[in-house]
Write a protein that holds these residues in place. Sequence first.
Motif, PDB file in Angstrom:
ATOM      1  N   LYS A 186       0.837  -1.211   0.000  1.00 48.82           N
ATOM      2  CA  LYS A 186       0.000   0.000   0.000  1.00 48.82           C
ATOM      3  C   LYS A 186       0.866   1.253   0.000  1.00 48.82           C
ATOM      4  CE  LYS A 186      -4.107  -1.901   2.272  1.00 48.82           C
ATOM      5  NZ  LYS A 186      -4.982  -1.835   3.481  1.00 48.82           N
ATOM      6  N   LEU A 187       1.951   1.215   0.769  1.00 44.42           N
ATOM      7  CA  LEU A 187       2.854   2.364   0.819  1.00 44.42           C
ATOM      8  C   LEU A 187       3.473   2.627  -0.552  1.00 44.42           C
ATOM      9  CD1 LEU A 187       4.382   4.554   2.352  1.00 44.42           C
ATOM     10  CD2 LEU A 187       6.094   2.821   2.973  1.00 44.42           C
ATOM     11  N   GLU A 188       3.909   1.577  -1.221  1.00 43.61           N
ATOM     12  CA  GLU A 188       4.479   1.731  -2.558  1.00 43.61           C
ATOM     13  C   GLU A 188       3.452   2.323  -3.525  1.00 43.61           C
ATOM     14  OE1 GLU A 188       5.907  -2.070  -3.726  1.00 43.61           O
ATOM     15  OE2 GLU A 188       7.571  -2.098  -2.297  1.00 43.61           O
ATOM     16  N   ASN A 189       2.205   1.856  -3.430  1.00 43.08           N
ATOM     17  CA  ASN A 189       1.152   2.362  -4.320  1.00 43.08           C
ATOM     18  C   ASN A 189       0.882   3.847  -4.081  1.00 43.08           C
ATOM     19  OD1 ASN A 189       0.774  -0.134  -5.543  1.00 43.08           O
ATOM     20  ND2 ASN A 189      -0.860  -0.748  -4.151  1.00 43.08           N
ATOM     21  N   VAL A 190       0.807   4.237  -2.815  1.00 40.53           N
ATOM     22  CA  VAL A 190       0.532   5.644  -2.506  1.00 40.53           C
ATOM     23  C   VAL A 190       1.700   6.527  -2.945  1.00 40.53           C
ATOM     24  CG1 VAL A 190       0.085   7.301  -0.656  1.00 40.53           C
ATOM     25  CG2 VAL A 190      -1.007   5.063  -0.608  1.00 40.53           C
ATOM     26  N   GLU A 191       2.916   6.071  -2.720  1.00 43.03           N
ATOM     27  CA  GLU A 191       4.092   6.848  -3.159  1.00 43.03           C
ATOM     28  C   GLU A 191       4.110   6.983  -4.675  1.00 43.03           C
ATOM     29  OE1 GLU A 191       7.304   5.923   0.413  1.00 43.03           O
ATOM     30  OE2 GLU A 191       7.229   4.608  -1.351  1.00 43.03           O
ATOM     31  N   ARG A 192       3.689   5.917  -5.380  1.00 38.55           N
ATOM     32  CA  ARG A 192       3.612   5.984  -6.842  1.00 38.55           C
ATOM     33  C   ARG A 192       2.521   6.962  -7.287  1.00 38.55           C
ATOM     34  NH1 ARG A 192       2.292   1.139  -7.647  1.00 38.55           N
ATOM     35  NH2 ARG A 192       4.396   0.317  -7.413  1.00 38.55           N
ATOM     36  N   GLN A 193       1.389   6.935  -6.580  1.00 38.80           N
ATOM     37  CA  GLN A 193       0.303   7.862  -6.893  1.00 38.80           C
ATOM     38  C   GLN A 193       0.736   9.311  -6.666  1.00 38.80           C
ATOM     39  OE1 GLN A 193      -2.882   6.501  -4.393  1.00 38.80           O
ATOM     40  NE2 GLN A 193      -3.411   4.769  -5.708  1.00 38.80           N
ATOM     41  N   LEU A 194       1.526   9.526  -5.644  1.00 42.17           N
ATOM     42  CA  LEU A 194       2.024  10.870  -5.364  1.00 42.17           C
ATOM     43  C   LEU A 194       2.913  11.370  -6.499  1.00 42.17           C
ATOM     44  CD1 LEU A 194       2.481  13.315  -3.557  1.00 42.17           C
ATOM     45  CD2 LEU A 194       4.271  12.026  -2.365  1.00 42.17           C
ATOM     46  N   GLU A 195       3.815  10.533  -6.970  1.00 44.15           N
ATOM     47  CA  GLU A 195       4.700  10.929  -8.067  1.00 44.15           C
ATOM     48  C   GLU A 195       3.908  11.176  -9.356  1.00 44.15           C
ATOM     49  OE1 GLU A 195       7.850  11.746  -7.719  1.00 44.15           O
ATOM     50  OE2 GLU A 195       7.475  11.355  -5.595  1.00 44.15           O
ATOM     51  N   THR A 196       2.894  10.326  -9.603  1.00 40.96           N
ATOM     52  CA  THR A 196       2.051  10.521 -10.787  1.00 40.96           C
ATOM     53  C   THR A 196       1.284  11.837 -10.701  1.00 40.96           C
ATOM     54  OG1 THR A 196       1.770   8.131 -11.042  1.00 40.96           O
ATOM     55  CG2 THR A 196       0.169   9.544 -12.159  1.00 40.96           C
ATOM     56  N   ALA A 197       0.772  12.140  -9.525  1.00 44.73           N
ATOM     57  CA  ALA A 197       0.031  13.394  -9.325  1.00 44.73           C
ATOM     58  C   ALA A 197       0.939  14.600  -9.549  1.00 44.73           C
ATOM     59  CB  ALA A 197      -0.566  13.429  -7.924  1.00 44.73           C
ATOM     60  N   LYS A 198       2.169  14.525  -9.081  1.00 42.61           N
ATOM     61  CA  LYS A 198       3.117  15.623  -9.284  1.00 42.61           C
ATOM     62  C   LYS A 198       3.400  15.852 -10.759  1.00 42.61           C
ATOM     63  CE  LYS A 198       5.603  15.295  -4.870  1.00 42.61           C
ATOM     64  NZ  LYS A 198       6.905  14.973  -4.227  1.00 42.61           N
ATOM     65  N   SER A 199       3.397  14.774 -11.530  1.00 39.21           N
ATOM     66  CA  SER A 199       3.612  14.888 -12.976  1.00 39.21           C
ATOM     67  C   SER A 199       2.377  15.435 -13.685  1.00 39.21           C
ATOM     68  CB  SER A 199       3.992  13.517 -13.553  1.00 39.21           C
ATOM     69  OG  SER A 199       4.097  13.577 -14.959  1.00 39.21           O
ATOM     70  N   GLU A 200       1.208  14.935 -13.302  1.00 36.37           N
ATOM     71  CA  GLU A 200      -0.039  15.337 -13.961  1.00 36.37           C
ATOM     72  C   GLU A 200      -0.402  16.793 -13.675  1.00 36.37           C
ATOM     73  OE1 GLU A 200      -2.042  13.712 -16.079  1.00 36.37           O
ATOM     74  OE2 GLU A 200      -0.633  12.042 -16.136  1.00 36.37           O
ATOM     75  N   VAL A 201      -0.095  17.265 -12.478  1.00 36.33           N
ATOM     76  CA  VAL A 201      -0.526  18.606 -12.090  1.00 36.33           C
ATOM     77  C   VAL A 201       0.186  19.694 -12.895  1.00 36.33           C
ATOM     78  CG1 VAL A 201       1.169  19.123 -10.279  1.00 36.33           C
ATOM     79  CG2 VAL A 201      -1.199  19.921 -10.045  1.00 36.33           C
ATOM     80  N   THR A 202       1.322  19.374 -13.492  1.00 35.54           N
ATOM     81  CA  THR A 202       2.072  20.366 -14.275  1.00 35.54           C
ATOM     82  C   THR A 202       1.606  20.440 -15.728  1.00 35.54           C
ATOM     83  OG1 THR A 202       3.783  18.723 -14.842  1.00 35.54           O
ATOM     84  CG2 THR A 202       4.115  20.021 -12.837  1.00 35.54           C
ATOM     85  N   LYS A 203       0.759  19.495 -16.148  1.00 36.26           N
ATOM     86  CA  LYS A 203       0.330  19.472 -17.548  1.00 36.26           C
ATOM     87  C   LYS A 203      -0.723  20.550 -17.811  1.00 36.26           C
ATOM     88  CE  LYS A 203       1.233  14.540 -18.284  1.00 36.26           C
ATOM     89  NZ  LYS A 203       0.653  13.223 -18.650  1.00 36.26           N
ATOM     90  N   PRO A 204      -0.537  21.365 -18.870  1.00 39.55           N
ATOM     91  CA  PRO A 204      -1.524  22.404 -19.183  1.00 39.55           C
ATOM     92  C   PRO A 204      -2.752  21.811 -19.861  1.00 39.55           C
ATOM     93  CG  PRO A 204       0.200  22.402 -20.836  1.00 39.55           C
ATOM     94  CD  PRO A 204       0.608  21.377 -19.804  1.00 39.55           C
ATOM     95  N   PHE A 205      -3.780  22.619 -20.023  1.00 42.14           N
ATOM     96  CA  PHE A 205      -4.986  22.206 -20.735  1.00 42.14           C
ATOM     97  C   PHE A 205      -4.622  21.903 -22.181  1.00 42.14           C
ATOM     98  CE2 PHE A 205      -9.019  23.629 -22.972  1.00 42.14           C
ATOM     99  CZ  PHE A 205      -9.669  22.425 -22.767  1.00 42.14           C
ATOM    100  N   ALA A 206      -4.869  20.689 -22.628  1.00 44.18           N
ATOM    101  CA  ALA A 206      -4.400  20.233 -23.944  1.00 44.18           C
ATOM    102  C   ALA A 206      -5.019  21.012 -25.093  1.00 44.18           C
ATOM    103  CB  ALA A 206      -4.688  18.734 -24.105  1.00 44.18           C
ATOM    104  N   GLN A 207      -6.263  21.490 -24.931  1.00 50.67           N
ATOM    105  CA  GLN A 207      -6.959  22.193 -26.005  1.00 50.67           C
ATOM    106  C   GLN A 207      -6.893  23.710 -25.848  1.00 50.67           C
ATOM    107  OE1 GLN A 207      -8.446  19.530 -24.412  1.00 50.67           O
ATOM    108  NE2 GLN A 207      -8.145  18.068 -26.066  1.00 50.67           N
ATOM    109  N   GLU A 208      -5.896  24.211 -25.109  1.00 48.35           N
ATOM    110  CA  GLU A 208      -5.812  25.656 -24.868  1.00 48.35           C
ATOM    111  C   GLU A 208      -5.678  26.447 -26.173  1.00 48.35           C
ATOM    112  OE1 GLU A 208      -6.253  28.897 -22.872  1.00 48.35           O
ATOM    113  OE2 GLU A 208      -6.010  27.071 -21.700  1.00 48.35           O
TER     114      GLU A 208
END
Length: 314
Positions: A186-208
């Motif tokens: 579970k810890l590994e999964n949450v840490e992976r989710q955290l890293e994925t969220a950090k990557s996704e949050v920087t992505k701009p709106f694709a249809q801008e």
Amino acid sequence: MTQAEAALTYAEVKALATGNPYIKQKMDLDIQVSKLKLMKANHTSQKYRLEDNIAKHYPQQIAILKERISGMTADIQTAKANLPADKEQFFMKVGDKAYTDKKEAGAALVEMCKEMKTVNVPATVGEYAGFKMAVSFDSFNHKFVMNLKGQLSHNLEIGSDPLGNIARINHALESMPKDLDNAKVKLENVERQLETAKSEVTKPFAQEAELKEKLDRLSALNALLNMDENGNDAQVGNEMPKQPTADTLEHNDQRQKQATENGSQHGLKLAAAAGNTDKTAKASLKEKLETYKEQVAGMGNAGTDKTKGKEAVI
């Protein structure tokens, strides 16, 4: 889009009645822009959720899981140090008495449960393998629950079978390594989710870029319709000259009459300047109208070229 924005303006109604080709483009663009704005709003909401997860939710889960892993590791070591290697050997303290017989110890536990008069309040009943044993009555589920307290609390149900109770206690201790492995996963999964969220949050709106292009085009179309509504030589699709009104004719006649009566060169210059101003204004409006038309046409062709380009790639 609000109800007010969806309502047709006078220019749009007139354009529909005269078969203006730009009105259909505007209505189509209104729908496309509304969809893109909704998509952008969803993207923004998702970004806020990710930021909240990154700042609070995931760090809290990670801290809880790390604490559980640490406590589980310590409890496993406690059980390993206190349980005899020979499973036939047995030692349990119930109340003030020590037992080496499993059945007798189990029966003593059942008797202590029967004597309990408090509800939902744990009462210490003994000790086993380095863990404190506390029992409480769950009034909601109508059952007795034992808590084995080490670094963590390990709960199990106490029944009426003396030997069955001892087996449940041993099973709870033996299950701790498996529980530890689950916590690590579970810890590994949450840490992976955290890293994925950090990557996704920087992505701009694709249809801008698409939204901006359509908004610019919609502004040009609205300008065309607004010019048409104001009567500024903007008969879109039919460049019909604007007919002078009675007030305009009367005003021009008065200026000309004044210039003639005065017989002055200054008066004639004023009349000529007024006429030139009207021509300049009309020319400016015509140029503006043509600019809007070219802008709309150019954006439309650009959109078509992009579509064709995508089809070619596909």
